[in-house]
Write an enzyme that holds these catalytic residues in place. Structure first.
Site, PDB file in Angstrom:
ATOM      1  N   CYS A  45       0.832  -1.203   0.000  1.00 45.70           N
ATOM      2  CA  CYS A  45       0.000   0.000   0.000  1.00 45.70           C
ATOM      3  C   CYS A  45       0.875   1.265   0.000  1.00 45.70           C
ATOM      4  O   CYS A  45       1.534   1.564  -0.990  1.00 45.70           O
ATOM      5  CB  CYS A  45      -0.980  -0.036   1.160  1.00 45.70           C
ATOM      6  SG  CYS A  45      -2.408   1.044   0.933  1.00 45.70           S
ATOM      7  N   HIS A  61      -3.783  -5.648   1.232  1.00 45.50           N
ATOM      8  CA  HIS A  61      -3.495  -5.999   2.624  1.00 45.50           C
ATOM      9  C   HIS A  61      -4.027  -7.397   2.923  1.00 45.50           C
ATOM     10  O   HIS A  61      -4.936  -7.893   2.261  1.00 45.50           O
ATOM     11  CB  HIS A  61      -4.180  -5.013   3.575  1.00 45.50           C
ATOM     12  CG  HIS A  61      -3.659  -3.624   3.511  1.00 45.50           C
ATOM     13  ND1 HIS A  61      -2.470  -3.248   4.084  1.00 45.50           N
ATOM     14  CD2 HIS A  61      -4.194  -2.504   2.946  1.00 45.50           C
ATOM     15  CE1 HIS A  61      -2.283  -1.950   3.883  1.00 45.50           C
ATOM     16  NE2 HIS A  61      -3.315  -1.482   3.198  1.00 45.50           N
TER      17      HIS A  61
END
Length: 488
Positions: free
Chosen positions: A336, A435
């Site tokens: 991310c 994630h």
């Protein structure tokens, strides 16, 4: 509200007294008794968030508590989520959706208006449930915040929910903290508290009998039990970054992973499954310390403020350490915000993280560029590793669009979407937006095999076993029948 199920709220004498774990354990214990239980937290502050099936976000602790209840997470389990972006400002998420950003003083002025959303979610959550277990935030003893409170007594009185006060004996001063809370509360708030629990006790509980008597004498509150320090908590995902200071890397393990502790580190529960692997050592590197020379893999984690944390990364000299690591043949993974940092540039034309029109140079290890946008991507995803690592179920939670020819060499293939992430030409540096990858046993096993390490963990089984162990402990040591009797 008149037809809602029974409800009980666990508040604490302070932050980090174990409220989240206590609620998770109680939720699982009551679920094991056959009750339909729902967790609820009116307001949470955390950069560790989870994505719900309908594309909203809630605190990671409430997602774990939903798992303890054996139900799907819902945005109504945590209607107000604050995600810190600076020392004084946070992103405000209401019923799963980003409402905007606010400085602390501004939020204190407006948060009372959010009580309507909180009570709406509380009412919706009760449909079909037998019991709602509510978690407070911080402490009700912060009486300077009482006037506009929606997280503790402000909610409890508005929703007519009885309160149990939890104190942490491990940090010391538990008698003073409970009695002191009793002293500073006004009459109505004090009357809402129906008793107390002592949490995190170590040693012979009989030695604290006089302490219990003293607390009861000074408060007229009954004790619902003394709960031992739960070692199983170490096998559960953590909510607050404060726990990272207590992580200890395993010595003599086959694979050494280092993770820099960014100032706005987010979704660091990504590393919990790796930390529990018997052959893997995960070192969280605090500011002021170099990235370790012996690391096999450096993971750049997610961040709530990517541009600010990129500057923080450089200010700690970690960019120099990363260059040396790569030159020695080490591998790198960015997740991310860490993925964005590894690219060539990060642009913020709309002022999402700071002044509009900002553009900064990334670390330059991946052939990608990122533009931050006002559209926040929140979605569960499934797929498999592009190099054959195995299947995964995870989630995306980011602001920004990343493009560039590095994406021609993807990290993942997402079902129904296609290629995701980027890999360097030599294959040693990679980044992606997803994630939760390592929570999937198949993907984690395939990933670790690339380092010559065999996976020795069934992560989801380990989490459920830890929840059951915590539930068994509260059954043994707390008066659950008494708690049910006072639930309103």
């Amino acid at each position: 509200m008149a037809t809602r199920p029974r409800a009980l709220m666990i508040q604490g004498t302070g932050s980090d007294v174990g409220k989240s774990l206590l609620v998770a354990a109680l939720v699982r214990a009551f679920a094991n008794r056959g009750l339909s239980v729902r967790p609820f937290k009116p307001q949470n502050m955390s950069n560790n968030a989870a994505v719900t099936a309908d594309g909203g976000e809630i605190g990671r602790a409430q997602a774990l508590q939903a798992r303890a209840a054996r139900v799907a997470p819902s945005v109504h389990m945590n209607p107000v989520l604050l995600k810190p972006q600076s020392d004084t400002g946070a992103q405000v998420v209401v019923q799963g959706r980003m409402l905007g950003t606010a400085e602390a003083s501004e939020y204190q002025q407006r948060k009372g208006t959010l009580l309507t959303a909180v009570l709406d979610s509380f009412g919706r959550l009760g449909e079909g449930a037998d019991l709602i277990l509510v978690e407070g935030a911080g402490s009700p003893a912060e009486t300077n915040l009482r006037a506009r409170d929606i997280a503790n007594m402000g909610f409890a009185l508005a929703a007519d929910v009885p309160v149990i006060l939890a104190g942490d004996i491990d940090r010391g001063g538990v008698i003073a903290s409970i009695v002191g809370t009793h002293t500073v509360l006004d009459h109505a708030d004090r009357a809402a508290i129906k008793g107390f629990i002592i949490n995190k006790f170590r040693g012979d509980v009989l030695l604290f009998d006089d302490g219990l008597i003293e607390i009861m004498r000074r408060t007229d509150w009954p004790s619902f039990g003394v709960l031992p320090f739960l070692s199983a908590a170490a096998r559960l995902p953590a909510e607050d970054a404060v726990v990272l200071d207590h992580w200890r890397a395993g010595a003599g393990r086959a694979l050494r992973i280092a993770v820099p502790m960014l100032s706005r580190i987010a979704n660091f529960d990504d590393f919990d499954p790796l930390r529990l692997e018997p052959s893997v050592s995960v070192t969280m590197v605090p500011p002021g310390r170099p990235l370790p020379l012996d690391a096999d893999l450096i993971i750049l984690p997610g961040s709530k403020a990517t541009i600010a944390d990129l500057a923080f990364f450089r200010a700690n000299g970690w960019d120099v350490d990363l260059h040396a690591h790569i030159r020695r043949g080490g591998r790198v993974l960015g997740i991310c915000g860490g993925y964005q940092m590894l690219g060539r540039t990060i642009a913020d034309p709309g002022g999402i993280e700071g002044p509009a029109g900002t553009q900064v140079q990334g670390l330059g290890w991946l052939e990608v560029d990122t533009v931050l946008t006002g559209i926040k991507v929140l979605k569960p995803v499934t797929g498999n590793g592009a190099a054959g690592e195995g299947t995964f179920a995870g989630y995306e939670m980011h602001v920004g669009v990343t493009t560039g020819r590095g994406r021609d060499r993807p990290v993942l293939r997402i079902d129904g979407v296609g290629a995701e992430g980027a890999v360097s030409p030599d294959g040693r540096i990679a980044g992606c937006y997803v994630h939760g990858l390592f929570s999937s046993d198949a993907f984690r096993a395939g990933f670790l095999s690339g380092f010559g390490v065999a996976s020795g963990l069934s992560y989801q089984t380990a989490v459920d076993a830890a929840l059951d162990e915590c539930a068994a402990a509260v059954e043994r040591h707390l008066d659950l029948d008494g708690l049910l009797a006072v639930a309103g």
